[in-house]
Design a protein around this motif. Sequence first.
Motif, PDB file in Angstrom:
ATOM      1  N   ARG A   1       0.120   1.387  -5.672  1.00 48.15           N
ATOM      2  CA  ARG A   1       0.916   2.216  -4.751  1.00 48.15           C
ATOM      3  C   ARG A   1       2.108   1.464  -4.163  1.00 48.15           C
ATOM      4  O   ARG A   1       2.841   2.008  -3.338  1.00 48.15           O
ATOM      5  CB  ARG A   1       0.040   2.681  -3.586  1.00 48.15           C
ATOM      6  CG  ARG A   1      -1.035   3.639  -4.005  1.00 48.15           C
ATOM      7  CD  ARG A   1      -1.662   4.164  -2.750  1.00 48.15           C
ATOM      8  NE  ARG A   1      -2.837   4.927  -3.041  1.00 48.15           N
ATOM      9  CZ  ARG A   1      -3.805   5.158  -2.177  1.00 48.15           C
ATOM     10  NH1 ARG A   1      -3.724   4.664  -0.957  1.00 48.15           N
ATOM     11  NH2 ARG A   1      -4.837   5.880  -2.496  1.00 48.15           N
TER      12      ARG A   1
ATOM     13  N   SER B   1       0.820  -1.221   0.000  1.00 48.40           N
ATOM     14  CA  SER B   1       0.000   0.000   0.000  1.00 48.40           C
ATOM     15  C   SER B   1       0.850   1.266   0.000  1.00 48.40           C
ATOM     16  O   SER B   1       0.326   2.354   0.191  1.00 48.40           O
ATOM     17  CB  SER B   1      -0.926   0.060   1.218  1.00 48.40           C
ATOM     18  OG  SER B   1      -1.091  -1.135   1.841  1.00 48.40           O
ATOM     19  N   GLY B   2       2.164   1.116  -0.104  1.00 46.30           N
ATOM     20  CA  GLY B   2       3.031   2.292  -0.183  1.00 46.30           C
ATOM     21  C   GLY B   2       3.201   3.009   1.148  1.00 46.30           C
ATOM     22  O   GLY B   2       3.509   4.200   1.173  1.00 46.30           O
TER      23      GLY B   2
ATOM     24  N   ILE C   1       5.886   1.898  -7.961  1.00 44.19           N
ATOM     25  CA  ILE C   1       6.231   3.329  -8.136  1.00 44.19           C
ATOM     26  C   ILE C   1       7.760   3.521  -8.279  1.00 44.19           C
ATOM     27  O   ILE C   1       8.277   4.627  -8.170  1.00 44.19           O
ATOM     28  CB  ILE C   1       5.681   4.207  -6.982  1.00 44.19           C
ATOM     29  CG1 ILE C   1       6.199   3.724  -5.620  1.00 44.19           C
ATOM     30  CG2 ILE C   1       4.155   4.249  -7.003  1.00 44.19           C
ATOM     31  CD1 ILE C   1       5.906   4.686  -4.478  1.00 44.19           C
TER      32      ILE C   1
END
Length: 363
Positions: free
Chosen positions: A282, A207-208, A287
């Motif tokens: 995410r 989920s980053g 990313i």
Amino acid sequence: MRKTRILVTGGAGFIGSAFTRKQLENALADRLVVVDALTYAGTRERLNNIANPDALRFVHGDCSDQSLLDSLLINEQIDIVVHFAAHTHVDRSISAPDDFIHSNIHGTYGVLESLRRYHETHQRWIRLHHISTDEVYGSLPDSAATPDFPYRPSSPYSATKAGSDHLVHAYTQTFGLPATISHCTNNYGPFQHPEKLIPHVISCLLSGQSIPVYGDGLQQRDWLHVADHVEALSMIVHHNPDEAVHHISAQTSRNNIDVIRLICDLLDEYPDKGFLTIHHPRSYPAIGRSCHEAITFVKDRPGHDRRYALMPTQELESWGFRCRIPLEAGLRDTLNWYIQNGIWWKTVMDNSRSESITNKPNS
Ligand SMILES: NC(=O)c1ccc[n+]([C@@H]2O[C@H](COP(=O)([O-])OP(=O)(O)OC[C@H]3O[C@@H](n4cnc5c(N)ncnc54)[C@H](O)[C@@H]3O)[C@@H](O)[C@H]2O)c1
């Protein structure tokens, strides 16, 4: 030939559901009756798509409800109770110990009283197998606990687990209840609640979010894959053990920070970047960042035990038990499972959020 009929408490939880699935998949029992209170930690989905569903009955109930247990023991002609039900997250036990006193003490007392009453009425004992933890022995600087080690629990969680163990022992000594207890080390694998260390790390990375690491991260734990654990439990349930207490340990002790770094390496090297980009946009790899950037050290948990260790007991070995899943392979499979089952763990997290006390991982 009639096979065993098993009542499983806490069978909608992480380990109880893995045990239940194994019994049904391998046709080890004629009947599985799961009693689960479906707290924030229990989900029926863990028992979906199960083999031989007609042999399974799910009962939504609390194991402190003695009249419910009384009727199930009689009507379902139970041979053995395997008692998993408990509140299990150490952080929650610090913020809100009440639930732990209820489930771990009153819940175990409910099971024991029903078994005692059944014997009184039917002049026949139903066996109990009770699931305990390495945490009851407290933090050990260098040795590994044997079953005669003193109990030194440090958290309200481990203290209530210790209390439940003592109750089981007292019912064997005072009333003659045939009972066994197994202590195991930290479990991991599919379907574990995302508040526990390994799935928590994975869910943060996907989920980053940053990974909060308690203290210096040098706490040592021995990691046992849940499939190895339920293999051992199955042997204890289906043999007639001589040993009253069993220790189940993978003998793969690691510092928490090393486990976290290994998960970061595995996700950084994950081959299907396209899947991550679509389903976990995410996530650090999606990313273009290294997972190691997510590691953040935070203030240590009060009373945080430094090291747990169990000396495996001999009887399991004499039946041919050994852990088969090496840590790195088990972590790779577990990571893959959480990548593929994002909907399950995100729903569990959303449903637990109202009861969530902290976003920090368990030991
Ligand atoms: N997960 C681990 O690493 C680990 C390690 C050592 C020991 N254990 C022990 O193994 C057992 C299972 O752990 P887990 O990780 O599957 O836990 P879990 O939190 O995933 O599941 C616990 C289950 O018990 C149910 N439950 C709680 N209170 C109940 C009550 N009063 N009546 C009926 N059901 C109730 C919950 O709804 C849930 O389904 C526990 O006794 C735990 O102490 C776990």
